[in-house]
Design an enzyme around this catalytic site. Structure first.
Site, PDB file in Angstrom:
ATOM      1  N   HIS A 265       1.492 -10.041  -1.403  1.00 24.13           N
ATOM      2  CA  HIS A 265       1.816  -8.850  -2.186  1.00 24.13           C
ATOM      3  C   HIS A 265       2.446  -9.163  -3.536  1.00 24.13           C
ATOM      4  CE1 HIS A 265       2.805  -4.689  -2.829  1.00 24.13           C
ATOM      5  NE2 HIS A 265       4.088  -4.898  -2.828  1.00 24.13           N
TER       6      HIS A 265
ATOM      7  N   HIS B  32       3.568  -8.589   2.228  1.00 29.25           N
ATOM      8  CA  HIS B  32       3.969  -7.215   2.560  1.00 29.25           C
ATOM      9  C   HIS B  32       3.529  -6.989   3.995  1.00 29.25           C
ATOM     10  CE1 HIS B  32       4.350  -2.896   2.532  1.00 29.25           C
ATOM     11  NE2 HIS B  32       4.866  -2.931   1.317  1.00 29.25           N
TER      12      HIS B  32
ATOM     13  N   ARG C 174      11.839 -10.556  -2.362  1.00 30.51           N
ATOM     14  CA  ARG C 174      12.147  -9.348  -3.124  1.00 30.51           C
ATOM     15  C   ARG C 174      12.297  -8.160  -2.180  1.00 30.51           C
ATOM     16  NH1 ARG C 174       9.205  -5.050  -5.015  1.00 30.51           N
ATOM     17  NH2 ARG C 174       7.169  -5.861  -4.454  1.00 30.51           N
TER      18      ARG C 174
ATOM     19  N   GLU D   3       5.805   0.849   2.049  1.00 31.55           N
ATOM     20  CA  GLU D   3       7.021   0.771   2.833  1.00 31.55           C
ATOM     21  C   GLU D   3       7.647   2.164   2.953  1.00 31.55           C
ATOM     22  OE1 GLU D   3       9.075  -2.795   1.945  1.00 31.55           O
ATOM     23  OE2 GLU D   3      11.022  -1.831   2.018  1.00 31.55           O
TER      24      GLU D   3
ATOM     25  N   LEU E 180      -2.758  -1.624   0.221  1.00 32.70           N
ATOM     26  CA  LEU E 180      -1.337  -1.472   0.523  1.00 32.70           C
ATOM     27  C   LEU E 180      -1.023  -0.138   1.200  1.00 32.70           C
ATOM     28  CD1 LEU E 180       1.646  -2.390   0.091  1.00 32.70           C
ATOM     29  CD2 LEU E 180       1.542  -1.252  -2.123  1.00 32.70           C
TER      30      LEU E 180
ATOM     31  N   GLN F 286       5.519 -13.289  -1.524  1.00 24.12           N
ATOM     32  CA  GLN F 286       5.855 -12.277  -0.525  1.00 24.12           C
ATOM     33  C   GLN F 286       4.642 -11.739   0.213  1.00 24.12           C
ATOM     34  OE1 GLN F 286       7.515  -8.164  -1.640  1.00 24.12           O
ATOM     35  NE2 GLN F 286       9.175  -9.132  -0.502  1.00 24.12           N
TER      36      GLN F 286
ATOM     37  N   PHE G 139      14.567   2.597   1.988  1.00 24.86           N
ATOM     38  CA  PHE G 139      13.620   1.514   1.789  1.00 24.86           C
ATOM     39  C   PHE G 139      14.132   0.276   2.504  1.00 24.86           C
ATOM     40  CE2 PHE G 139       9.942   0.286  -0.944  1.00 24.86           C
ATOM     41  CZ  PHE G 139       9.300   1.506  -0.913  1.00 24.86           C
TER      42      PHE G 139
ATOM     43  N   ARG H 253      11.030  -7.360   4.001  1.00 26.90           N
ATOM     44  CA  ARG H 253       9.603  -7.644   4.175  1.00 26.90           C
ATOM     45  C   ARG H 253       9.327  -8.993   4.814  1.00 26.90           C
ATOM     46  NH1 ARG H 253       7.533  -5.086  -1.599  1.00 26.90           N
ATOM     47  NH2 ARG H 253       7.747  -2.922  -0.911  1.00 26.90           N
TER      48      ARG H 253
END
Lengths: 598, 130, 278
Positions: A360, A237, A395, A250, A247, A235, A121, A292
């Site tokens: 996001h 994304h 994050r 990731e 979405l 954030q 990730f 991100r």
């Protein structure tokens, strides 16, 4: 005149039945089987927005990984705005929560030997993201919800819309709610309250969030006197579908997906994430597996350079998964295949998917200490609505699902413990307090105003997107804040046309808009005052770099009845990781080597 | 106060609305024919127990054009039922048998094979028995 | 039912030159309407719009009193099940372009009580779901210290033992049935549920089957009473339409048939085997 209402008594009240709320309710129910836990949610639990999380949840499990690695990734990912004691607690307890969920039946994807599989990730040095194909949030939510059904002391109040917390004598002792299917008002009185109401992504126009993500809990707590912290950090994304904002996980990049600009060039190598890693051989913290904020910022630059792909739904870059092959795509990313087919008419096995950044996640939220306790006695917060200090300025993907489990549990246990030590509520004072709030609510419902809520909502979302997007400018932010303040003034004249009671969604969306406007103002003010660039808060005016001297601090916002939030700052808890340059790709490797390869 | 939700009156001809419902009703209706034919067979056995005259009368009745039409119709209905039944049989199978994924097509083919073999055996047995 | 020619055009309505499409939506507001009636809305035709976008346009621009449930708009939260031209579908995954230029009839999910407009009463489903105990019931949990709500000490012990082994093959035995998003389209598709509202129904049985098939679970016997009673699996006559409308390919019809096989086998064994051996 205030309308009559029913009163419901409970020991612990949990508001919100997504991942964090359900985990809290279960923890509270287990901690004290004699306690009555009221679980209140504005939607049925399985509709909560946790359901949309796709990629996975982090918890160290491999022998060559360590808690220290997870700690370092999280702290540097958060641009050192994380409270490090909280990060430590989190990394130490994340894995046991994954195991707990496994025992409750979560269908984690597995390796051949039957142990849980983990995937790569963004921003994570070693693979530690547990996943259930690309529906991790869905499975976590349904596992928690179904598990919660076996606790007789959890009393669910589905489709009850909470409007105001009841605070008396410095203690939070209840909440006022509208029963959606009747329009009746119910007053819940309890000894401890947990807020688990999720984020506020709907403040922005283009976002990955469900309709319900309107920050009601944050706003409720703020109005009741709790502190909102770090609200400027929102954030983006990097991969949402153009148009809808749906979405695209990731996990796609974790499995080896690559991002291309209109020339078929892997542009991320130009933004400090290179050198290019071979296709089909992704490397942690390189290229597409950067964090991100960096990836979203790279998109912004590519768009300015004219390197993005124009689509009928706006500019995009291409997420290419074709080299993964149909079999692997269907096994690891089945929902992505279906979403791409339905919403952009593309088969990811044959063509790349157009994607662009979308709002996001709100890193900030209701300030809590490491025990999830807010400023107000008896009030706890967990999950996206809270700011416990885990995510800092940005994050990392897969830390939020883990967060809602780890701190959801803490909140439930703390609340149960607090409730067991409290004397019964003083009904009379509380009910008279409630009466006033209910009168305000009724007045809003019956008000004959001139403004249409849907119009205000569109204007707010557009203003926030324009002024508080991936990159921010001082004067643009000021204009944005002015617009928000103007909208707040117009909101006072809002008109609810629908005067019926049953399932009056117009009234509810009007209340949600009120919360959104409250938070938009806090976000805008916080952003304007943070004169540096850090994580998700990037400025293009005179404050392009991080300024640890002045702003290695959390932004605090307190409610003031005059409508202007009161600004304050507090220190970040740094235990052992001193701020340094955030480096990914080869530069990150270099930094690691210089420090003796920790 | 909650008002109870509104229940719309049910359409008595609901089964005419969708082709999937109509096919379903045809499948269910086949059992009426098969049921009646079974009654006829039971009657035959009853007649057999009553002696030769009764049995012969029953046999003669079977050759009546009406009865022939009925038997022919029942045969067609039985085939419809068999086809539809075999087509949905895979759904009643577990997803894996002895660790191997069950292939729906194979289940259907298997059913037809068994059906063919049993029919052949019966035909031969009846022919040889006569 | 009548279709009143309502004039809902406001200042934001599209000009005549733009392409348009008509939605006929069943409206019912308790206290205002005595029974549901169709209301006609003319909206602009936008190729990319899902039905949810179309409903959003109506709510924001034409008639703010229209009520319906929605949230994720990506076919996973299960909120927005409705009937489009008599077929149960998710509004977020159904597109105007598949109907254009014909008018589209929008109704609440069939076989359920209507709370208001397109909002149905889901409470009965929640009760059914609860009745099949959709959670892991394991052998450990039957130990005195392991009951739900037992002291945390026991839980800690089992957590430290780590995760259960479950091979991809064992996972494949049930993962399809775990995909149910509780959108209730299958209940709208089921004529038996329409005739007998007490029928446990496709989604609840699928989720029971999901746990029965899970190698970590020991709860088959606990779920058997709800599944094997008359309103359980035996109310299913295998119409099969539930599996056709399922947006997540859960195939509830297969789950029900397999639970019938399990129920019948258990019943046969209860006669064949001596009591102790069962």
């Amino acid at each position: 005149m205030s309308e009559a209402f029913e009163t419901v008594h409970a020991d612990v009240i949990v508001i919100g039945a997504g991942g964090a709320g359900l985990r809290s309710a279960i923890a509270a129910a287990q901690a004290n089987p004699a306690a009555k836990v009221a679980l209140i949610s504005k939607v049925y639990p399985m509709r909560s927005h946790t359901v949309c999380a796709e990629g996975g949840a982090a918890g160290v499990v491999q022998a060559h990984d360590s808690l220290e690695n997870h700690f370092n990734d999280t702290v540097s990912g958060g641009d050192w705005l994380c409270d490090q004691d909280v990060v430590d607690y989190f990394t130490h307890h994340a894995t046991e929560e994954m195991v707990q969920l496994e025992h409750w039946g979560c269908p984690w994807s597995r390796k051949e030997d039957g142990s849980a599989a983990v995937r790569r990730f963004g921003g994570m040095k070693i693979e530690r993201t547990w996943y259930a194909a690309d529906k991790t949030g869905f499975h976590i939510l349904h596992t928690l919800f179904q598990t919660s059904l076996q606790y007789p002391n959890i009393h669910r109040f589905d489709e009850f819309f909470c409007t105001d917390l009841i605070v008396d004598d410095g203690r939070c002792q209840g909440v006022i709610a509208i029963e959606i299917k009747t329009g009746d008002i119910k007053v819940f009185l309890g000894k401890a309250i947990v807020l688990a109401t999720g984020g506020a992504g709907r403040v922005f126009r283009f976002n990955t969030n469900g309709a319900i993500v309107t920050g009601d809990g944050m706003s409720m707590a703020y109005r009741a006197g709790a502190v909102l912290r770090d609200m400027e950090f929102v954030q983006y994304h990097p991969t949402g579908l153009p148009g809808s904002g749906v979405l695209i996980t990731e996990g796609c990049r974790g499995e080896g997906g690559i991002l291309l600009n209109r020339h078929g060039y892997r542009y991320l190598q130009d933004y400090g994430l290179g050198p290019e890693t071979p296709i089909g051989k992704p490397e942690n913290k390189y290229m597409e597996l950067g964090p991100r904020d960096k990836l979203s910022q790279a998109f912004w630059h590519e768009q300015r350079k004219g390197n993005t792909v124009p689509t009928p739904l706006g500019d995009a870059v291409m997420l290419d998964l074709t080299h993964l092959g149909e079999a692997k795509l269907l096994q690891r990313l089945p929902m992505i295949c279906s979403l791409a087919r339905h919403y952009v008419g593309i088969d990811p096995a044959k063509e790349p998917i157009p994607v662009r950044p979308a709002v996001h996640y709100t890193m900030g939220g209701i300030r809590t200490d490491i025990h999830t306790q807010t400023e107000i006695a008896g009030l706890y917060a967990a999950g996206e609505c809270s700011s416990i200090g885990l995510h800092g300025a940005n994050r990392l993907g897969s830390n939020s699902l883990a967060e809602l489990l780890v701190f959801g549990k803490v909140a439930g246990e703390q609340a149960a413990d607090h409730a067991s030590r409290q004397p019964p509520c003083n009904n009379d004072t509380l009910l008279s307090f409630a009466k006033d709030k209910v009168a305000e609510l009724t007045a809003l419902r019956e008000q004959k105003g001139t403004e249409k809520a849907s119009r205000l909502r569109h204007e707010m979302a557009a203003a926030m997107e324009k002024a508080f997007g991936i990159y921010r400018l001082g004067d643009e932010m000021q204009t944005g804040l002015d617009t928000i303040n103007e909208l707040r003034a117009r909101y006072k004249q809002v008109n609810v046309e629908d005067q019926s009671r049953v399932f009056n969604t117009e009234f509810l969306t009007t209340l949600e808009l009120g919360s959104c406007l409250e938070l938009a103002q806090v976000m805008a003010t916080s952003a304007l005052q943070r004169k540096e660039s850090r994580g998700a808060h990037q400025r293009l005016d005179d404050y392009k770099t991080r300024d640890d001297e002045k702003y290695l601090r959390h932004t605090l916002m307190r409610y003031s009845p005059d409508g202007k939030p009161i600004l304050d700052y507090e220190a970040v808890n740094i235990t052992r990781s001193q701020p340094k340059e955030r480096a990914y790709g080869a530069a990150g490797e270099q930094q690691n080597k210089q420090e003796g390869g920790s | 106060m909650r008002q109870s939700p509104y229940h719309r009156p049910r359409d008595p001809f609901w089964y005419m609305r969708r082709s999937v419902y109509r096919r379903y009703m045809v499948r269910e209706a086949t059992s009426v024919f098969i049921g009646l034919w079974m009654l006829n067979l039971i009657l035959g056995i009853l007649q057999l127990s009553r002696g030769e005259a009764a049995w012969t009368a029953w046999l003669t009745w079977q050759q009546h054009p009406l009865m022939l039409t009925f038997s022919g119709l029942t045969l067609i209905m039985a085939m419809v039922h068999t086809t539809t039944w075999f087509a949905i049989a895979p759904k009643a199978m577990p997803k894996f048998i002895a660790g191997k994924a069950v292939v729906h097509q194979q289940v259907v083919i298997g059913h037809w094979l068994v059906f063919g073999l049993v029919s052949l055996f019966l035909l031969v047995a009846v022919y040889w028995g006569a | 039912m009548t279709i009143p020619a309502t004039d809902n055009t406001s200042e934001t309505a599209p000009s005549k030159s733009e392409a348009g499409i008509t939605l006929e939506i069943l409206r019912y507001i308790p206290g205002t309407h005595s029974e549901p009636t169709f209301q006609r809305f003319e909206i602009p035709y936008v190729e990319d719009w899902s039905m949810l976008d179309a409903l959003g346009y109506i709510k924001d621009e034409l008639d703010s009193s229209l009520s319906y449930r929605w949230s994720c708009r990506m076919a996973v939260c299960g909120s927005c099940g409705m009937m489009f031209d008599g077929v149960p579908k998710l509004a977020c995954e159904t597109f105007l372009r598949d109907y254009y230029p014909r008018p589209i009839r929008v109704e609440p999910l069939e076989n359920f009580g209507i709370e208001r407009d397109l909002v149905i009463d889901q409470e009965p489903f929640l009760e059914k779901l609860e009745s099949v105990k959709p959670y892991i019931i394991d052998a450990m949990a039957n130990a005195p210290s392991g009951k739900p709500g037992a002291p945390a000490g026991h839980e800690r012990e089992t957590i430290q033992a780590g995760e259960n082994r479950q091979t991809p093959k064992e996972l494949a035995l049930f993962d399809q049935y775990s995909m149910c998003i509780n959108c209730l389209l299958c209940y709208s598709a089921c004529p038996q549920f329409g005739l007998n509202p007490a029928f446990l129904g496709p989604a609840a049985i699928s989720l029971a089957h999901r746990y029965n098939q899970d190698n970590r679970d020991q709860g088959n016997a606990d779920r058997a009473p709800a599944l094997n009673e008359e309103d359980g699996v035996w109310s299913c006559t295998f119409v099969g339409y539930c599996s056709e409308v399922c947006p997540k390919s859960v195939d509830p019809a297969s789950a029900i048939q397999q639970e019938k096989v399990r129920g019948a086998t258990d019943w046969a064994l209860s006669w064949l085997l001596p009591k102790g051996a069962r």
